[in-house]
Design an enzyme around this catalytic site. Structure first.
Site, short mmCIF file in Angstrom:
data_model
loop_
_atom_site.label_atom_id
_atom_site.label_comp_id
_atom_site.label_asym_id
_atom_site.label_seq_id
_atom_site.Cartn_x
_atom_site.Cartn_y
_atom_site.Cartn_z
N GLU A 164 0.62 -1.17 -0.09
CA GLU A 164 -0.03 -0.07 0.06
C GLU A 164 0.98 1.15 -0.09
OE1 GLU A 164 -2.81 0.04 3.26
OE2 GLU A 164 -3.93 -1.69 2.46
N GLU A 375 -5.87 -8.52 1.39
CA GLU A 375 -6.46 -7.66 2.78
C GLU A 375 -8.07 -7.52 2.39
OE1 GLU A 375 -4.78 -4.47 4.89
OE2 GLU A 375 -2.83 -5.32 4.42
C1 BGP Z 1 -4.31 -1.61 5.66
C2 BGP Z 1 -2.87 -1.95 6.16
C3 BGP Z 1 -3.19 -3.03 7.48
C4 BGP Z 1 -4.34 -2.72 8.25
C5 BGP Z 1 -5.72 -2.23 7.51
C6 BGP Z 1 -6.67 -1.78 8.53
O1 BGP Z 1 -4.17 -0.23 5.01
O2 BGP Z 1 -2.30 -2.61 4.92
O3 BGP Z 1 -1.93 -3.03 7.93
O4 BGP Z 1 -3.86 -2.00 9.43
O5 BGP Z 1 -5.29 -1.26 6.60
O6 BGP Z 1 -6.26 -0.44 8.79
P1 BGP Z 1 -6.72 0.04 10.39
O7 BGP Z 1 -5.60 -0.48 11.14
O8 BGP Z 1 -6.42 1.55 10.18
O9 BGP Z 1 -8.03 -0.14 10.30
#
Ligand code: BGP
Length: 470
Positions: A164, A375
């Site tokens: 990302e 993800e």
């Molecule tokens: C993505 C990242 C993750 C994770 C997820 C959820 O952008 O790759 O590492 O954190 O988002 O985001 P958040 O923890 O801000 O809810």
């Protein structure tokens, strides 16, 4: 029967900083997140990854839980400063051993490892030399990648370079919410270019490493919709597509930047600046696959005002997208609340069709590129009823999104695996531990004891039926 191919990989994901803890154990060097999260006011209630959920010491227990759930693949990241405390040079063998043992434990349980080389925890030592704004960081990344190939390439087939760019560059250099806390679009674009260069160098090194595997890049899959059909909202929407999709995917999937946007950026800011050979390097090192992280859709509107990002990091619904304070750029676009949208407590829109649309858009622009959904998940404060974690909302969310992937496969997309975020409850970068995503609950009042949630058993069944029983 489902439409998922027989060899489809059902997995789950995490990232080093968010699960491991052991931030200074066994010779690990500090990362930019170790530094940043210790500065006052940077994260939700001052939470940090010093201990996280202590996966570093409990990985065997965690892998046993993965196996019990039936996971076929596990996406995790390597902490660069655990291997190379100074970012380059001297190798920390204890750090190398940790991942080696983790990989062995996964393989013993027939779980295919998928490694992410960079999930945001840059060695602080390299930040001190300029971080991603310095081209030398791209060279250090190649050295680090080669080390990982040498030590793990005999056992690991699935690799991705970066996670990302939009987040670590966007938050790191535009909004300032992530380290190094810079707010300067021109610096962002040059740093981002060095990431593409680092990626290409690591892909080139992979292809001569003799590893029998595939290497890709992981991006946010950001599906956009215009707020209205007005000419100015449509123009804003096109621009958002250009920046959040074309700018971030074209260099790794086509080997070049989108020409018009590149010309505009160079005219306005004089960046990105290319070194001799960069264009060829990008063209020669296109990914084998793309990893897509999908959580939400963004609704785009024209923007005539200065705007600042009000982020909801507390989980109190309505704190995000506050009128007049939405994320955006004056005279370009802003992200607004969709009047018909369904939102989580963190103001993320739940829009499963966006996953089908996004996958099909990628296929339309980049052809038959293999894809992994690296993800996808619901951040929520899970209810505990009579001692059981009853995360029905998560089950609903995942069920709908798995349906959306199946729809894309039926429409001809080559999707090869699904990695919900996250295997276990972990530290959210800015939202602390209260924003839960996992199949496994971690009790912070009981010495980080692990507990299977309702979704654990649901996913176990789903995997057992290759996606049919859901
Ligand atoms: C993505 C990242 C993750 C994770 C997820 C959820 O952008 O790759 O590492 O954190 O988002 O985001 P958040 O923890 O801000 O809810």
């Amino acid at each position: 029967m489902s439409a998922f191919p027989k060899d489809f990989l059902w997995g789950a994901a995490t990232a080093a900083y968010q699960v491991e803890g052991a931030h200074d154990a066994d010779g690990k060097g500090p990362s930019i997140w170790d530094t940043f999260s210790h500065l006052p006011g940077t994260t939700y209630q001052g939470t940090n990854g010093d201990v996280a959920v202590d996966h570093y010491h409990r990985f065997r227990e965690d892998v046993a839980l993965m196996a019990e759930m039936g996971m076929q693949s596990y996406r995790f990241s390597i902490s660069w400063p655990r291997l190379l405390p100074q970012g380059r040079g001297t190798v920390n063998e204890a750090g190398v051993k940790f991942y080696s043992d983790l990989i062995d434990a996964l393989l013993e349980h027939n779980i295919e490892p998928m490694i992410t080389l960079y999930h945001w925890d840059l060695p602080q030592a390299l930040q001190d030399e300029g971080g991603w704004e310095a081209r030398s960081t791209a060279e250090a990344f190649e050295e680090y990648a080669r080390l990982c190939y040498q030590r793990y390439g005999d056992r690991v087939k699935l690799w991705s370079t970066f996670n990302e760019t939009v987040c670590f560059i966007g938050f790191g250099y535009i909004t300032g919410g992530h380290p190094p806390g810079v707010k300067n679009p021109a610096r962002a674009l040059q740093a981002c270019h060095h990431v593409f260069v680092a990626h290409a160098k690591a892909v080139a090194a992979f292809r001569t490493s003799g590893i029998n595997g595939k290497i890709g890049f992981v991006n946010v899959l950001q599906t956009h919709t215009p707020l209205s059909q007005s000419a100015e909202d449509l123009a804003a929407y096109q621009l958002a597509e250009g920046i959040f999709t074309h700018w971030l995917y074209d260099p790794v999937l086509k080997g070049e930047y989108p020409a018009q946007l590149l010309a505009q950026a160079q005219a306005v800011w004089g960046v990105p600046q290319f070194a001799a050979g960069d264009e060829q390097l990008l063209r020669d090192n296109i990914c084998d696959f793309i990893g897509l992280n999908y959580y939400k859709r963004e609704t785009i509107a024209a923007n005539h005002h200065e705007s600042h990002l009000t982020m909801n990091t507390s989980g109190e619904k309505g704190k995000g997208h506050q009128q007049g304070n939405e994320f955006g750029f004056k005279d370009l676009f802003k992200f607004v609340r969709n009047p018909t949208g369904v939102y989580t407590d963190w103001d993320w829109e739940i829009y499963p069709q966006g996953l089908t649309e996004g996958i099909m858009n990628i296929k339309a622009r980049y052809g038959d590129i293999p894809m992994y959904i690296t993800e996808n998940g619901l951040g929520a404060k899970d209810p505990i009823i009579n001692g059981e974690v009853v995360d029905d909302d998560r089950i609903d969310y995942l069920r709908q999104h798995i349906g959306a992937i199946e729809d894309a496969i039926k429409q001809g997309a080559d999707v090869r695996g699904y990695y919900p975020w996250s295997f276990i409850d972990l530290l959210s970068w800015l939202n602390g531990f209260q924003k839960q995503y996992g199949f496994v609950y971690v009790d912070h009042n009981k010495g980080l004891a692990r507990q299977r949630k309702k979704s654990f058993f649901w996913y176990q069944k789903l995997i057992g039926s290759n996606g049919a029983e859901r």
